[in-house]
Design an enzyme around this catalytic site. Sequence first.
Site, mmCIF file in Angstrom:
data_model
loop_
_atom_site.group_PDB
_atom_site.id
_atom_site.type_symbol
_atom_site.label_atom_id
_atom_site.label_comp_id
_atom_site.label_asym_id
_atom_site.label_seq_id
_atom_site.Cartn_x
_atom_site.Cartn_y
_atom_site.Cartn_z
ATOM 1 N N LYS A 173 0.885 -1.181 0.000
ATOM 2 C CA LYS A 173 0.000 0.000 0.000
ATOM 3 C C LYS A 173 0.924 1.233 0.000
ATOM 4 O O LYS A 173 1.493 1.601 1.025
ATOM 5 C CB LYS A 173 -0.892 -0.032 1.244
ATOM 6 N N GLU A 248 9.445 2.615 11.045
ATOM 7 C CA GLU A 248 10.551 3.543 10.852
ATOM 8 C C GLU A 248 9.915 4.925 10.687
ATOM 9 O O GLU A 248 9.277 5.198 9.688
ATOM 10 C CB GLU A 248 11.350 3.108 9.619
ATOM 11 N N CYS A 282 14.026 10.882 6.268
ATOM 12 C CA CYS A 282 13.919 10.608 7.708
ATOM 13 C C CYS A 282 15.281 10.806 8.370
ATOM 14 O O CYS A 282 15.366 11.052 9.562
ATOM 15 C CB CYS A 282 13.365 9.222 7.962
ATOM 16 N N GLU A 382 10.349 17.320 14.474
ATOM 17 C CA GLU A 382 10.682 17.013 13.074
ATOM 18 C C GLU A 382 9.898 17.945 12.153
ATOM 19 O O GLU A 382 8.685 18.072 12.284
ATOM 20 C CB GLU A 382 10.320 15.560 12.760
HETATM 21 P P1 NDP Z 1 1.788 9.151 6.973
HETATM 22 O O1 NDP Z 1 2.419 8.513 8.119
HETATM 23 O O2 NDP Z 1 0.376 9.618 7.118
HETATM 24 O O3 NDP Z 1 1.788 8.184 5.695
HETATM 25 C C1 NDP Z 1 2.689 7.128 5.490
HETATM 26 C C2 NDP Z 1 1.932 5.942 4.889
HETATM 27 O O4 NDP Z 1 0.944 5.486 5.815
HETATM 28 C C3 NDP Z 1 1.149 6.286 3.609
HETATM 29 O O5 NDP Z 1 1.138 5.181 2.750
HETATM 30 C C4 NDP Z 1 -0.242 6.547 4.141
HETATM 31 O O6 NDP Z 1 -1.264 6.423 3.190
HETATM 32 C C5 NDP Z 1 -0.341 5.450 5.202
HETATM 33 N N1 NDP Z 1 -1.374 5.660 6.209
HETATM 34 C C6 NDP Z 1 -2.000 6.816 6.541
HETATM 35 N N2 NDP Z 1 -2.904 6.585 7.531
HETATM 36 C C7 NDP Z 1 -2.843 5.263 7.822
HETATM 37 C C8 NDP Z 1 -3.520 4.419 8.745
HETATM 38 N N3 NDP Z 1 -4.468 4.886 9.561
HETATM 39 N N4 NDP Z 1 -3.203 3.113 8.783
HETATM 40 C C9 NDP Z 1 -2.243 2.616 7.973
HETATM 41 N N5 NDP Z 1 -1.585 3.362 7.058
HETATM 42 C C10 NDP Z 1 -1.866 4.674 6.985
HETATM 43 O O7 NDP Z 1 2.715 10.326 6.496
HETATM 44 P P2 NDP Z 1 2.375 11.566 5.540
HETATM 45 O O8 NDP Z 1 2.636 11.168 4.147
HETATM 46 O O9 NDP Z 1 1.014 12.118 5.819
HETATM 47 O O10 NDP Z 1 3.468 12.584 6.051
HETATM 48 C C11 NDP Z 1 3.271 13.206 7.299
HETATM 49 C C12 NDP Z 1 4.575 13.347 8.040
HETATM 50 O O11 NDP Z 1 5.118 12.074 8.332
HETATM 51 C C13 NDP Z 1 5.685 14.041 7.277
HETATM 52 O O12 NDP Z 1 5.568 15.426 7.308
HETATM 53 C C14 NDP Z 1 6.886 13.553 8.004
HETATM 54 O O13 NDP Z 1 7.062 14.287 9.187
HETATM 55 C C15 NDP Z 1 6.529 12.135 8.347
HETATM 56 N N6 NDP Z 1 7.083 11.190 7.364
HETATM 57 C C16 NDP Z 1 8.152 10.449 7.718
HETATM 58 C C17 NDP Z 1 8.728 9.603 6.804
HETATM 59 C C18 NDP Z 1 9.922 8.791 7.149
HETATM 60 O O14 NDP Z 1 10.734 8.520 6.264
HETATM 61 N N7 NDP Z 1 10.050 8.321 8.363
HETATM 62 C C19 NDP Z 1 8.242 9.489 5.425
HETATM 63 C C20 NDP Z 1 7.076 10.293 5.162
HETATM 64 C C21 NDP Z 1 6.540 11.092 6.103
HETATM 65 P P3 NDP Z 1 -1.859 7.753 2.476
HETATM 66 O O15 NDP Z 1 -0.733 8.358 1.727
HETATM 67 O O16 NDP Z 1 -2.927 7.208 1.609
HETATM 68 O O17 NDP Z 1 -2.386 8.639 3.570
#
Ligand code: NDP
Length: 498
Positions: A173, A248, A282, A382
């Site tokens: 996903k 992560e 990250c 962050e």
């Molecule tokens: P999210 O944590 O919301 O999204 C990451 C993944 O999780 C996406 O595939 C998302 O799907 C999915 N997801 C969202 N809600 C759920 C749920 N309830 N259950 C299971 N999966 C879910 O991150 P965002 O993209 O919204 O980014 C927000 C913040 O997260 C960033 O600003 C950053 O701070 C952090 N981030 C950290 C990352 C890292 O490398 N550790 C990478 C990306 C973001 P969908 O896209 O459809 O919502």
Amino acid sequence: MVQEYGLFIGGKWRKSEGKRFETHNPATGETLATFPLATKEELNESVRHAKGAFERWKKTPAPRRGELLLEAARIFRRKKEELARTVTTEMGKVIAEGRGDVQEVIDFYEYAAGEGRRMFGETVPSELPNKMCLTTRLPVGPVGLITPWNFPMAIPAWKSGAALIAGCSFVLKPSSLTPLCAARFVEVLDEAGFPAGVVNLVTGTGSVVGDGLVAHPDIRAISFTGGVDTGKHVYESAAKKMIKVGLELGGKNPIIAMDDANLELLMDGVMFGAFGTAGQRCTAASRLIVHQKIYDDVVDELVERAEKLRIGNPIDEKTDMGPVASADQQKKVLEYIDIGKKEDDKLLTGGAKLTGGSYDRGFFISPTVFAVDRKKRLALEEIFGPVLSVLKAKDYEDAVAIANSVKYGLSSSIYTNDLRWAFRAMHELEAGITYVNAPTIGAEVQLPFGGTKETGPTDTREAGSTALEEFTYWKTVYVDYSGRLQRAQIDTEKLAGS
Ligand code: NDP
């Protein structure tokens, strides 16, 4: 023409009953493709296929599984340039980094393929005669992979490469911001010839597809990369099923600059660490902790270099930094810039949305540097954007105390030519990764990757030989060839006395 994608389930691209959403180029606003918002039934269908395929895939000898990973790596290599352009146009990182994203896929698939001929267990002496004890790894079952947008091919590759070689089938996903990268990725796996149902791609919302995948009774492990709040929610939900979870969740990664650091080397590292991928890694260097003796020199040089960065369309080879990935990311980063201004952090450069001309079509922010006090939000939270917080430290001890004062613990770095500080930092920085005389970014696939504190559970270590842990469990086997009942802990006493 805007391409319309379906879902990849059971080895076929299928139409969906769900509504559709678009994916865009964050530099130009152009629509790239449309994808289905999969329904709950379609998600269940994908898990049904993954479950069926698992029964066959787990019995395929691991070296044979490895051959398919190698074949996929060969195709990724052949298509590297076109896939890199997809990464750049959909996510917004500069093209050199887009190529790096795909190279990481190639590297990890080649590495994981080799694991098919290793995957070592142990043989351990028995306390009884004519008895043999050993351990072996078994795949956990069909798994769910939930991935973010910032490494839209590399992260799916880390997770899927380890799952596949371990003998797991998967449902991927991807982030709703980068489904095209995920689709192109899965097209390569399809071309490589993985059996139907081993690889499945389901696009849609986090709340329907993401939540549904974690909660599905037949999904036996979840590997998630993303934000902390979502990660905690995933952790709780997975705990109810007692399944393995890899999480992560980001960082607030420090670079410590000691007073004996090579300044040229330091500045090159800081610029790459803080503004590479527009700060959306990250492992991005989001704090620079500078020894007071060199603070003024470092700040002057930093501002000069940040102001020289060329910001623009990331597909242009001359661009140093592209846009942030989405309108939401832009809003979030600009909110943090406002917080910095309201909390009286000293804005040294940048601090604004870039506007005018082609900037108006994308999500551009100027490279931003704040001088920040250690207790302020910009020093602790962050941001995930091109915003660097610079902090002043009295000495080594003070610098490490600042570095360790945040809730995250992913990556860290120290620039010094003094072995004492380098070796102490290796032990004293609370982080899963420490670099010496290099920035906080630049992970290599043959080494473990993960953190501590709220970056995620310390048993999450993607890549390296530890990657298998997420997708396998240990089976202990006792083979008694004595021909009689031998009782451990009981008959051993007789043996000792005889
Ligand atoms: P999210 O944590 O919301 O999204 C990451 C993944 O999780 C996406 O595939 C998302 O799907 C999915 N997801 C969202 N809600 C759920 C749920 N309830 N259950 C299971 N999966 C879910 O991150 P965002 O993209 O919204 O980014 C927000 C913040 O997260 C960033 O600003 C950053 O701070 C952090 N981030 C950290 C990352 C890292 O490398 N550790 C990478 C990306 C973001 P969908 O896209 O459809 O919502």
